[in-house]
Motif scaffolding. Structure first.
Motif, PDB file in Angstrom:
ATOM      1  N   ILE A 189       0.831  -1.202   0.000  1.00 62.64           N
ATOM      2  CA  ILE A 189       0.000   0.000   0.000  1.00 62.64           C
ATOM      3  C   ILE A 189       0.868   1.255   0.000  1.00 62.64           C
ATOM      4  CG2 ILE A 189      -0.210   0.044   2.529  1.00 62.64           C
ATOM      5  CD1 ILE A 189      -2.834   1.177  -0.102  1.00 62.64           C
ATOM      6  N   SER A 190       2.075   1.157   0.583  1.00 60.89           N
ATOM      7  CA  SER A 190       2.985   2.298   0.563  1.00 60.89           C
ATOM      8  C   SER A 190       3.453   2.596  -0.866  1.00 60.89           C
ATOM      9  CB  SER A 190       4.190   2.036   1.471  1.00 60.89           C
ATOM     10  OG  SER A 190       5.094   3.118   1.410  1.00 60.89           O
ATOM     11  N   TRP A 225      -7.586  14.267  -4.777  1.00 57.12           N
ATOM     12  CA  TRP A 225      -7.173  14.704  -3.438  1.00 57.12           C
ATOM     13  C   TRP A 225      -7.662  13.694  -2.391  1.00 57.12           C
ATOM     14  CZ3 TRP A 225      -9.217  20.487  -3.648  1.00 57.12           C
ATOM     15  CH2 TRP A 225      -8.422  21.208  -4.545  1.00 57.12           C
ATOM     16  N   CYS A 226      -8.920  13.293  -2.502  1.00 57.51           N
ATOM     17  CA  CYS A 226      -9.516  12.369  -1.522  1.00 57.51           C
ATOM     18  C   CYS A 226      -8.846  10.994  -1.584  1.00 57.51           C
ATOM     19  CB  CYS A 226     -11.020  12.230  -1.785  1.00 57.51           C
ATOM     20  SG  CYS A 226     -11.934  13.773  -1.578  1.00 57.51           S
ATOM     21  N   ILE A 227      -8.584  10.518  -2.799  1.00 56.19           N
ATOM     22  CA  ILE A 227      -7.921   9.219  -2.961  1.00 56.19           C
ATOM     23  C   ILE A 227      -6.528   9.259  -2.346  1.00 56.19           C
ATOM     24  CG2 ILE A 227      -6.994   7.571  -4.643  1.00 56.19           C
ATOM     25  CD1 ILE A 227      -9.294   8.427  -6.509  1.00 56.19           C
ATOM     26  N   THR A 228      -5.808  10.363  -2.570  1.00 53.34           N
ATOM     27  CA  THR A 228      -4.457  10.514  -2.030  1.00 53.34           C
ATOM     28  C   THR A 228      -4.478  10.541  -0.509  1.00 53.34           C
ATOM     29  OG1 THR A 228      -3.810  11.777  -4.000  1.00 53.34           O
ATOM     30  CG2 THR A 228      -2.362  11.925  -2.081  1.00 53.34           C
ATOM     31  N   ALA A 229      -5.445  11.251   0.058  1.00 52.77           N
ATOM     32  CA  ALA A 229      -5.567  11.306   1.524  1.00 52.77           C
ATOM     33  C   ALA A 229      -5.824   9.910   2.090  1.00 52.77           C
ATOM     34  CB  ALA A 229      -6.697  12.253   1.921  1.00 52.77           C
ATOM     35  N   PHE A 230      -6.706   9.153   1.432  1.00 51.55           N
ATOM     36  CA  PHE A 230      -7.035   7.801   1.908  1.00 51.55           C
ATOM     37  C   PHE A 230      -5.815   6.878   1.853  1.00 51.55           C
ATOM     38  CE2 PHE A 230      -8.334   3.439   0.858  1.00 51.55           C
ATOM     39  CZ  PHE A 230      -9.035   3.124   2.012  1.00 51.55           C
ATOM     40  N   THR A 231      -5.087   6.874   0.744  1.00 54.48           N
ATOM     41  CA  THR A 231      -3.919   5.988   0.627  1.00 54.48           C
ATOM     42  C   THR A 231      -2.796   6.422   1.564  1.00 54.48           C
ATOM     43  OG1 THR A 231      -3.033   7.266  -1.250  1.00 54.48           O
ATOM     44  CG2 THR A 231      -4.426   5.361  -1.761  1.00 54.48           C
ATOM     45  N   THR A 232      -2.695   7.715   1.842  1.00 52.48           N
ATOM     46  CA  THR A 232      -1.665   8.195   2.771  1.00 52.48           C
ATOM     47  C   THR A 232      -1.920   7.675   4.184  1.00 52.48           C
ATOM     48  OG1 THR A 232      -1.270  10.211   1.470  1.00 52.48           O
ATOM     49  CG2 THR A 232      -0.583  10.257   3.775  1.00 52.48           C
ATOM     50  N   VAL A 233      -3.163   7.774   4.634  1.00 51.82           N
ATOM     51  CA  VAL A 233      -3.523   7.282   5.973  1.00 51.82           C
ATOM     52  C   VAL A 233      -3.362   5.766   6.042  1.00 51.82           C
ATOM     53  CG1 VAL A 233      -5.419   7.002   7.612  1.00 51.82           C
ATOM     54  CG2 VAL A 233      -5.077   9.200   6.467  1.00 51.82           C
ATOM     55  N   THR A 234      -3.824   5.072   4.997  1.00 50.48           N
ATOM     56  CA  THR A 234      -3.729   3.603   4.966  1.00 50.48           C
ATOM     57  C   THR A 234      -2.273   3.151   4.965  1.00 50.48           C
ATOM     58  OG1 THR A 234      -5.767   3.569   3.667  1.00 50.48           O
ATOM     59  CG2 THR A 234      -4.506   1.528   3.768  1.00 50.48           C
ATOM     60  N   SER A 235      -1.440   3.860   4.222  1.00 47.23           N
ATOM     61  CA  SER A 235      -0.020   3.528   4.163  1.00 47.23           C
ATOM     62  C   SER A 235       0.645   3.705   5.525  1.00 47.23           C
ATOM     63  CB  SER A 235       0.679   4.406   3.118  1.00 47.23           C
ATOM     64  OG  SER A 235       2.070   4.254   3.186  1.00 47.23           O
ATOM     65  N   ALA A 236       0.330   4.812   6.194  1.00 43.36           N
ATOM     66  CA  ALA A 236       0.896   5.058   7.527  1.00 43.36           C
ATOM     67  C   ALA A 236       0.492   3.943   8.493  1.00 43.36           C
ATOM     68  CB  ALA A 236       0.427   6.414   8.051  1.00 43.36           C
ATOM     69  N   TYR A 237      -0.767   3.513   8.421  1.00 47.40           N
ATOM     70  CA  TYR A 237      -1.235   2.434   9.298  1.00 47.40           C
ATOM     71  C   TYR A 237      -0.534   1.116   8.964  1.00 47.40           C
ATOM     72  CZ  TYR A 237      -4.125  -1.087  11.504  1.00 47.40           C
ATOM     73  OH  TYR A 237      -4.541  -2.165  12.242  1.00 47.40           O
TER      74      TYR A 237
END
Length: 223
Positions: A162-163, A195-207
């Protein structure tokens, strides 16, 4: 016989054994040089965007993307070009480039502040984690010269799936945002959706890094 000389010899022998626990590698591989070149392009891109020279910035961004593709291709296909340093340097170059691009695009009012803040915080946490891993995997004595010596590899990083996806999505957003003022679609709903897709993948990647933790780090033991 000077008794002090025995102590110095023992210290040198001990240091040698400790150094032998580390894997010595050549840091000057083609992929590593390309990664460093990508870092060097980051401030150039930032300046061009702040000066609103978007057409040239788009061309330089494509050049940076080519260096990213090349260093990965070379490292995968030539064993002598693959290195533990490269496993950290490549994503570090991506993070520096992405951070500079997002900050400058936010200054140009092309990417919202909350999204850029989220990305910067995530990348800052990951970079801090890399420095911590380096410290924990470096055998004593942990001196600054040994810590920052790129010739001694102590760990290899394994980014999560996911990262990798998140990095790709972030770069797609950068390309779309750079092209927006050139092709006149700054207020496009598709850009806002990205923008929304990027925000979602950023949070998911961090997790994913928090969840998998140690599985993303391979400690190198020199045999």
């Amino acid at each position: 016989m000077n008794p002090g000389s025995h102590g110095h010899r023992r210290d040198r022998a001990w240091a040698g054994r400790q150094a032998g626990m580390l894997q010595y590698e050549n840091p000057w591989t083609i992929p590593n040089i390309l990664s460093m070149a990508r870092m060097g392009l980051a401030p150039v891109l930032g300046y061009l965007i702040v000066e609103e020279n978007f057409s040239v910035a788009l061309g330089v961004f494509v050049l940076a993307g080519v260096t990213d593709l090349l260093d990965g291709f070379i490292a995968r296909n030539w064993a002598n070009q693959k290195s533990a340093l490269g496993s950290a340097l490549d994503p570090l170059a991506d993070k520096i480039l992405i951070s500079v691009l997002y900050v400058s695009l936010t200054c140009a009012n092309l990417i919202p502040v909350p999204l850029t803040s989220m990305i910067i915080l995530r990348d800052a946490a990951l970079i801090a984690a890399v420095f911590y891993v380096r410290y924990k995997t470096l055998s004593p004595p942990r001196t600054l010269s040994r810590y920052f010596n790129p010739c001694y590899a102590t760990a290899q990083l394994k980014p999560t799936f996911i990262s990798k996806m998140n990095t790709a999505v972030q770069l797609i957003l950068v390309a779309a945002s750079l092209a927006a003022p050139v092709f006149n679609y700054v207020d496009s709903i598709y850009l806002q959706t990205l923008w929304c897709i990027t925000a979602f993948t950023t949070v998911t990647s961090a997790y994913s890094y928090y969840h998998y933790g140690r599985k993303t780090v391979q400690v190198i033991r020199n045999k």
